[in-house]
Design a protein around this motif. Structure first.
Motif, PDB file in Angstrom:
ATOM      1  N   MET A  80       0.757  -1.189  -0.055  1.00 43.38           N
ATOM      2  CA  MET A  80      -0.004   0.095  -0.175  1.00 43.38           C
ATOM      3  C   MET A  80       0.757   1.221  -0.183  1.00 43.38           C
ATOM      4  O   MET A  80       1.860   1.316   0.966  1.00 43.38           O
ATOM      5  N   ASN A  81       0.574   2.193  -1.016  1.00 39.05           N
ATOM      6  CA  ASN A  81       1.358   3.543  -0.810  1.00 39.05           C
ATOM      7  C   ASN A  81       1.129   4.476   0.353  1.00 39.05           C
ATOM      8  O   ASN A  81      -0.292   4.023   0.829  1.00 39.05           O
ATOM      9  N   ARG A  82       1.923   4.899   0.996  1.00 39.39           N
ATOM     10  CA  ARG A  82       1.594   5.915   1.972  1.00 39.39           C
ATOM     11  C   ARG A  82       1.738   7.416   1.644  1.00 39.39           C
ATOM     12  O   ARG A  82       3.044   7.724   1.043  1.00 39.39           O
ATOM     13  N   TYR A  83       0.968   8.098   1.790  1.00 41.29           N
ATOM     14  CA  TYR A  83       0.747   9.434   1.458  1.00 41.29           C
ATOM     15  C   TYR A  83       0.415  10.427   2.637  1.00 41.29           C
ATOM     16  O   TYR A  83       0.079   9.798   3.480  1.00 41.29           O
ATOM     17  N   THR A  84       0.656  11.675   2.116  1.00 39.76           N
ATOM     18  CA  THR A  84       0.175  12.768   3.238  1.00 39.76           C
ATOM     19  C   THR A  84      -0.951  13.580   3.006  1.00 39.76           C
ATOM     20  O   THR A  84      -0.956  14.091   1.800  1.00 39.76           O
ATOM     21  N   ARG A  85      -2.179  13.527   3.721  1.00 35.99           N
ATOM     22  CA  ARG A  85      -3.300  14.502   3.326  1.00 35.99           C
ATOM     23  C   ARG A  85      -3.392  15.395   4.489  1.00 35.99           C
ATOM     24  O   ARG A  85      -3.199  15.129   5.653  1.00 35.99           O
ATOM     25  N   ILE A  86      -4.059  16.648   3.979  1.00 38.23           N
ATOM     26  CA  ILE A  86      -4.482  17.415   5.059  1.00 38.23           C
ATOM     27  C   ILE A  86      -5.847  17.214   5.567  1.00 38.23           C
ATOM     28  O   ILE A  86      -6.645  17.114   5.074  1.00 38.23           O
ATOM     29  N   ALA A  87      -5.739  16.939   6.996  1.00 38.33           N
ATOM     30  CA  ALA A  87      -6.887  16.456   7.809  1.00 38.33           C
ATOM     31  C   ALA A  87      -7.757  17.510   8.398  1.00 38.33           C
ATOM     32  O   ALA A  87      -8.928  17.466   8.495  1.00 38.33           O
ATOM     33  N   GLY A  88      -7.038  18.582   8.657  1.00 39.67           N
ATOM     34  CA  GLY A  88      -7.800  19.904   9.115  1.00 39.67           C
ATOM     35  C   GLY A  88      -7.019  21.230   9.106  1.00 39.67           C
ATOM     36  O   GLY A  88      -5.806  21.092   8.940  1.00 39.67           O
ATOM     37  N   THR A  89      -7.488  22.281   9.030  1.00 46.19           N
ATOM     38  CA  THR A  89      -6.831  23.542   9.031  1.00 46.19           C
ATOM     39  C   THR A  89      -7.381  24.507  10.202  1.00 46.19           C
ATOM     40  O   THR A  89      -8.449  24.277  10.569  1.00 46.19           O
ATOM     41  N   GLY A  90      -6.476  25.574  10.598  1.00 45.81           N
ATOM     42  CA  GLY A  90      -7.030  26.645  11.635  1.00 45.81           C
ATOM     43  C   GLY A  90      -5.987  27.676  11.488  1.00 45.81           C
ATOM     44  O   GLY A  90      -5.100  27.780  10.849  1.00 45.81           O
ATOM     45  N   SER A  91      -6.649  28.782  11.849  1.00 43.52           N
ATOM     46  CA  SER A  91      -5.680  29.957  11.872  1.00 43.52           C
ATOM     47  C   SER A  91      -6.224  30.937  13.176  1.00 43.52           C
ATOM     48  O   SER A  91      -7.172  30.720  13.716  1.00 43.52           O
ATOM     49  N   TYR A  92      -5.366  31.930  13.402  1.00 49.81           N
ATOM     50  CA  TYR A  92      -5.635  32.823  14.359  1.00 49.81           C
ATOM     51  C   TYR A  92      -4.923  34.213  14.090  1.00 49.81           C
ATOM     52  O   TYR A  92      -3.769  34.275  13.552  1.00 49.81           O
ATOM     53  N   LEU A  93      -5.786  35.448  14.192  1.00 50.78           N
ATOM     54  CA  LEU A  93      -5.342  36.547  14.114  1.00 50.78           C
ATOM     55  C   LEU A  93      -5.147  37.633  15.563  1.00 50.78           C
ATOM     56  O   LEU A  93      -6.182  37.327  16.083  1.00 50.78           O
ATOM     57  N   PRO A  94      -4.283  38.166  16.004  1.00 50.76           N
ATOM     58  CA  PRO A  94      -4.649  38.949  17.302  1.00 50.76           C
ATOM     59  C   PRO A  94      -5.601  39.866  16.849  1.00 50.76           C
ATOM     60  O   PRO A  94      -5.619  40.381  15.927  1.00 50.76           O
ATOM     61  N   PRO A  95      -6.015  40.271  18.115  1.00 54.61           N
ATOM     62  CA  PRO A  95      -7.301  41.130  17.896  1.00 54.61           C
ATOM     63  C   PRO A  95      -7.000  42.514  17.348  1.00 54.61           C
ATOM     64  O   PRO A  95      -7.923  43.331  16.800  1.00 54.61           O
ATOM     65  N   GLU A 101      -2.090  13.871   8.032  1.00 48.40           N
ATOM     66  CA  GLU A 101      -1.914  12.537   8.547  1.00 48.40           C
ATOM     67  C   GLU A 101      -1.702  11.594   7.506  1.00 48.40           C
ATOM     68  O   GLU A 101      -1.945  11.966   6.086  1.00 48.40           O
ATOM     69  N   ALA A 102      -1.061  10.424   7.822  1.00 45.19           N
ATOM     70  CA  ALA A 102      -0.740   9.432   6.784  1.00 45.19           C
ATOM     71  C   ALA A 102      -2.166   8.839   6.120  1.00 45.19           C
ATOM     72  O   ALA A 102      -3.355   8.929   6.828  1.00 45.19           O
ATOM     73  N   SER A 141       7.765  14.323   4.128  1.00 42.47           N
ATOM     74  CA  SER A 141       8.778  13.215   4.167  1.00 42.47           C
ATOM     75  C   SER A 141       8.665  12.459   5.352  1.00 42.47           C
ATOM     76  O   SER A 141       8.975  11.013   5.311  1.00 42.47           O
ATOM     77  N   MET A 142       8.673  12.876   6.743  1.00 47.84           N
ATOM     78  CA  MET A 142       8.472  12.032   7.706  1.00 47.84           C
ATOM     79  C   MET A 142       7.519  11.143   7.878  1.00 47.84           C
ATOM     80  O   MET A 142       7.314  10.088   8.204  1.00 47.84           O
ATOM     81  N   ILE A 143       6.201  11.741   7.124  1.00 50.70           N
ATOM     82  CA  ILE A 143       4.966  10.815   7.323  1.00 50.70           C
ATOM     83  C   ILE A 143       5.208   9.684   6.349  1.00 50.70           C
ATOM     84  O   ILE A 143       4.743   8.374   6.563  1.00 50.70           O
ATOM     85  N   ARG A 144       5.459  10.067   5.083  1.00 49.97           N
ATOM     86  CA  ARG A 144       5.694   9.025   4.255  1.00 49.97           C
ATOM     87  C   ARG A 144       7.004   8.011   4.403  1.00 49.97           C
ATOM     88  O   ARG A 144       6.591   6.754   4.029  1.00 49.97           O
ATOM     89  N   VAL A 188       5.988  26.294   3.546  1.00 51.75           N
ATOM     90  CA  VAL A 188       6.183  25.293   2.398  1.00 51.75           C
ATOM     91  C   VAL A 188       7.278  24.283   2.816  1.00 51.75           C
ATOM     92  O   VAL A 188       7.297  22.995   2.444  1.00 51.75           O
ATOM     93  N   TYR A 189       8.521  24.722   3.484  1.00 54.13           N
ATOM     94  CA  TYR A 189       9.473  23.892   3.735  1.00 54.13           C
ATOM     95  C   TYR A 189       8.784  22.856   4.989  1.00 54.13           C
ATOM     96  O   TYR A 189       9.191  21.855   4.772  1.00 54.13           O
ATOM     97  N   ALA A 190       8.221  23.468   5.885  1.00 54.62           N
ATOM     98  CA  ALA A 190       7.616  22.687   6.937  1.00 54.62           C
ATOM     99  C   ALA A 190       6.861  21.525   6.591  1.00 54.62           C
ATOM    100  O   ALA A 190       6.715  20.490   6.615  1.00 54.62           O
ATOM    101  N   LEU A 191       6.024  21.805   5.456  1.00 55.03           N
ATOM    102  CA  LEU A 191       4.987  21.147   5.125  1.00 55.03           C
ATOM    103  C   LEU A 191       5.972  19.873   3.935  1.00 55.03           C
ATOM    104  O   LEU A 191       5.655  18.558   4.484  1.00 55.03           O
ATOM    105  N   THR A 192       6.882  20.140   3.558  1.00 51.20           N
ATOM    106  CA  THR A 192       7.756  19.205   3.044  1.00 51.20           C
ATOM    107  C   THR A 192       8.418  18.276   3.805  1.00 51.20           C
ATOM    108  O   THR A 192       8.521  16.970   3.560  1.00 51.20           O
ATOM    109  N   VAL A 193       8.843  18.817   4.718  1.00 49.59           N
ATOM    110  CA  VAL A 193       9.588  17.902   5.868  1.00 49.59           C
ATOM    111  C   VAL A 193       8.602  16.956   6.491  1.00 49.59           C
ATOM    112  O   VAL A 193       9.010  16.021   6.685  1.00 49.59           O
ATOM    113  N   ALA A 194       7.448  17.518   6.973  1.00 45.67           N
ATOM    114  CA  ALA A 194       6.369  16.640   7.404  1.00 45.67           C
ATOM    115  C   ALA A 194       6.141  15.474   6.535  1.00 45.67           C
ATOM    116  O   ALA A 194       5.785  14.441   6.893  1.00 45.67           O
TER     117      ALA A 194
END
Ligand code: UT7
Length: 325
Positions: free
Chosen positions: A1-16, A174-175, A131-134, A123-129
């Motif tokens: 089975m191939n192992r990929y990385t998917r985006i399971a959820g998103t969130g954000s925050y701005l100071p008021p 997540e994987a 690689s670590m998940i796959r 984009v660097y952090a997504l790429t590293v994560a």
């Protein structure tokens, strides 16, 4: 089975605290500097930005974004086995803001580290994560970009202080046996260190050098448009896709003219360009996940859409991530 990385959820925050161009113009006028809403909007597309209160740190902003991302992914602290925080404005020299964030989230034991690639950090952090998940090192990762750039702005330099803001954006990755992240493409060229930097450091109990952001805006502008097109084309080629397959372009939010220039080069209609720079300013590593979350929550980005995420910034660094959401 191939192992990929998917985006399971998103969130954000701005100071008021929302600071409009008019607010900033009044603040600069008190220092004898002239700027205007018209200049800022015409040159950058920015209308407002958010500034964090003096005692609020990047990890404080990140906590809110991460909690929201975990909620939208339907996971809790115990499910997370990797934390990567992209930031150029960490809470302390050390330990990493990621470790401080980990503790605030009530997570213990999993690896946590900061990633420093300035505005390309996410984009660097997504790429590293990815690689670590796959590779099986991690299964469910929090990847967050969070910044308090207001702390490193020189409010006596009108050419830079009107451009940046504070905020945080996060994803839970997540994987999965389905992609997910289709391809990534990262680059750096250290010969351009001087065009965008904070040249100071801490040594012998003192700040040595200049602790404020310096930018040669025109040099950055010229480099950015070219490298963003190259990185987008490289990820498309790696994934066996074409520019016609992109549903949404989510570039680093620095300047609307750079973003529109990139969309044009990829032959994308401007209504497929996600724009938050008008309300957020440039939030460096936080800008892409902030824009992603805003577009997801507004219902524009839907499951199955193909997204092109692109970052460019100090280093010089740049990169792109192509993802089936
Ligand atoms: O996050 C990393 C990526 N960063 C970027 O992508 C930033 C890239 N660069 C840019 O977005 C643009 O170069 C800027 C927005 C920074 C500047 O726009 P520009 O069209 O390149 O303006 P400029 O630097 O050529 O300045 C034009 C004029 C100058 O006056 P003179 O020399 O023509 O008399 C500046 O002194 O605008 C003046 N100026 C301002 N005027 C009013 C510079 N800043 C301001 C200001 N308000 N805040």
């Amino acid at each position: 089975m191939n192992r990929y990385t998917r985006i399971a959820g998103t969130g954000s925050y701005l100071p008021p605290r929302r600071v409009t161009n008019a607010d900033l113009a009044a603040e600069l006028a008190a220092r004898g500097l002239e700027t205007s809403d018209q200049w800022i909007v015409e040159r950058t597309g920015i209308r407002a930005r958010h500034f964090a209160a003096p005692d609020v740190t990047s990890s404080d902003l990140a906590v809110h974004a991460c909690r929201q991302a975990m909620e939208s992914a339907g996971v809790g602290p115990a499910d997370i086995d990797l934390i990567i925080m992209a930031t150029s404005t960490p809470d302390m020299v050390f330990p990493s803001a990621a470790c401080i964030l980990q503790n605030k989230l009530g997570i213990a034991g999993c690896p946590a580290f900061d990633l420093q690639a300035v505005c390309s950090g996410f984009v660097y952090a997504l790429t590293v994560a990815d690689s670590m998940i796959r590779s099986g090192v991690a299964t469910r990762a929090l990847v967050v970009g969070a910044e308090v750039f207001s702390r490193i702005l020189d409010f006596n330099d009108r050419t830079t202080c009107v451009l940046f803001g504070d905020g945080a954006g996060a994803v839970v990755l997540e994987a999965s046996d389905q992609p997910g992240i289709l391809a990534t493409d990262l680059h750096a060229d250290g010969k351009h260190v001087g065009i965008l930097c904070v040249p100071g450091t801490v040594s012998g109990g003192q700040v040595l050098g200049d602790p404020f952001l310096k930018m040669d805006g025109q040099a950055v502008f010229k480099l950015a448009v070219g490298v963003l097109e190259d990185a987008a084309r490289a990820t498309l080629a790696k994934a066996g896709r074409t520019d016609a397959d992109i549903d949404w372009l989510i570039p680093h939010q620095a300047n609307i003219r750079i973003m529109q220039g990139t969309a044009k080069k990829l032959k994308m209609p401007l209504d497929k360009l996600v724009v938050t720079v008008d309300e957020h300013g440039n939030t460096s590593a936080a800008s892409i996940p902030l824009a992603l979350d805003v577009a997801v929550r507004s219902g524009r980005i839907r499951r199955g859409d193909t997204l092109m995420l692109e970052g460019v910034g100090g280093g010089f660094t740049w990169g792109a991530v192509l993802v089936d959401y």
